[in-house]
Design a protein around this motif. Structure first.
Motif, short mmCIF file in Angstrom:
data_model
loop_
_atom_site.label_atom_id
_atom_site.label_comp_id
_atom_site.label_asym_id
_atom_site.label_seq_id
_atom_site.Cartn_x
_atom_site.Cartn_y
_atom_site.Cartn_z
N PRO A 1 82.59 115.07 96.66
CA PRO A 1 83.65 115.92 96.16
C PRO A 1 83.36 117.38 96.48
O PRO A 1 82.25 117.86 96.33
CB PRO A 1 83.61 115.67 94.64
N SER B 1 89.66 115.03 96.50
CA SER B 1 88.39 114.54 95.95
C SER B 1 88.17 115.06 94.54
O SER B 1 87.73 114.32 93.65
CB SER B 1 87.23 114.98 96.85
N LEU C 1 90.47 113.32 92.13
CA LEU C 1 89.99 111.96 91.93
C LEU C 1 88.81 111.94 90.96
O LEU C 1 88.76 111.11 90.03
CB LEU C 1 89.57 111.38 93.29
N LEU C 2 87.89 112.87 91.14
CA LEU C 2 86.74 112.96 90.24
C LEU C 2 87.17 113.31 88.83
O LEU C 2 86.69 112.69 87.85
CB LEU C 2 85.75 114.00 90.77
N THR D 1 83.54 108.24 93.04
CA THR D 1 84.41 109.03 93.90
C THR D 1 83.95 108.97 95.35
O THR D 1 84.75 108.79 96.28
CB THR D 1 84.44 110.50 93.42
N THR E 1 93.12 104.13 93.55
CA THR E 1 92.80 104.52 92.17
C THR E 1 94.02 104.45 91.27
O THR E 1 93.94 103.94 90.14
CB THR E 1 92.19 105.93 92.15
#
Length: 334
Positions: A229, A244, A247-248, A293, A309
């Motif tokens: 990330p 990223s 997503l994290l 991730t 996801t």
């Protein structure tokens, strides 16, 4: 001792006797020396009653000729027990970059020049989504039982410290050597050397572009993005979150039980055509949000990793989180 690959040759249609004049069976022995007794190279034929040996018609530097053959599984053997001088072996070095290990981890194989064995290793590495680092693979002829080490001017960790060159009959598909470096900013010079006299056997220069995994791109000249990330920087001096980061952030919102459910569903979700491999359960088991991730991006790239996801979140009734992730990543692309 095995001296080449085993072949199972079949005649597709019935043929008249003598229609196949000869077969040329490859071997990996180095027969250049005048003292080598080539009569010890034998053709092994395997039938129901066991193995029989016969002498080839002619022996060439890289193959043996067997004229007027009949067909059953056949290959070449060296009658080592009767030989006073064992010839050296033509060999290959194969190099792979692992996609499932930290930073830059290379797998180095030292094998006899047997292309069937090289193919088996290649298929095994591809099953683990490793990439071939294509470098000249030929070495000088080596002797079975000799030990070799890897050295470099860069900081590397090598496991094991030394490598014994073994016959293919006992050669595992697991990496002969694992070479690890924390960073690869410019180049990595690798030398394979004999352990005792330090004679050079093989060398290669690995550059950042040689080990770039699919879906990742160099972040700047001489550096590599390790699928972690990050934050995208702009010329105006400000920063904004990347896919990223979103997503994290989403995965960090999952509680322990929800994360466990997410991982379980992730291995069952139906993937788009072209994405055949799920993330293995063993890799997911202890993965936290950061590691998860990285795995999602490594296996599916950023864009499809976000899509996977959101699908999993909806499947485990985390629709609000899924919608927030979808909106955040769509806004980031505008």
């Amino acid at each position: 001792m095995v001296a080449g690959p085993l072949f199972n040759i079949r005649v597709v249609e019935p043929a008249e006797a003598g229609a196949v004049a000869a077969v040329h069976l490859p071997h990996f022995l180095c027969l250049a020396g005048a003292d080598v007794d080539v009569s010890q190279l034998q053709v092994a034929r395997f039938v129901d009653c066991g193995m029989t040996l016969e002498s080839p018609t002619r022996v060439r530097p890289f193959h043996a000729v067997l004229e007027n053959p009949s067909f059953s599984p056949i290959g070449l053997l060296w009658k080592q027990i009767y030989s006073t001088l064992f010839p050296p072996v033509h060999s290959l070095v194969l190099l792979y970059r692992s996609s499932r290990a930290a930073n830059i981890t290379l797998h180095l194989y030292l094998i006899p020049r047997d292309l069937s064995l090289a193919q088996a290793i290649d298929e095994n590495e591809k099953n683990y989504q490793s990439i071939r680092v294509r470098k000249p693979s030929k070495t000088k002829p080596l002797h079975f039982g000799s030990c070799y080490i890897v050295s470099s001017s860069s900081s590397i960790e090598v496991t094991p410290d030394a490598l014994e060159f073994c016959n293919m009959t006992v050669h595992p598909l697991d990496p002969d050597m694992e070479i690890y470096t924390e960073d690869l900013r410019d180049r990595l010079n690798l030398c394979l050397m004999e352990e005792n006299d330090r004679g050079l056997v093989w060398k290669a220069t690995v550059r950042p572009g040689d080990v770039t995994l699919p879906g990742s791109t160099p972040t700047r000249a001489g550096d590599i993005e390790h699928s972690s990330p990050s934050t995208e920087r702009h010329t105006g001096g400000g920063t904004r979150k990347t896919m990223s980061d979103h997503l994290l952030d989403t995965l960090k919102n999952l509680r322990e039980a929800e994360m466990k459910e997410f991982k379980s569903k992730l291995t069952d979700i139906k993937l788009e055509k072209g994405y055949r491999s799920h993330i293995p359960r063993c890799d997911l088991e202890k993965a936290g949000p950061v590691e998860l991730t990285e795995l999602l991006i490594r296996y599916y790239t950023e864009h499809y990793g976000v899509e996977v996801t959101t699908m999993v979140l909806e499947a485990i009734n985390q629709r609000e989180l899924a919608e927030r992730l979808r909106r955040a990543t769509m806004a980031g692309q505008e």
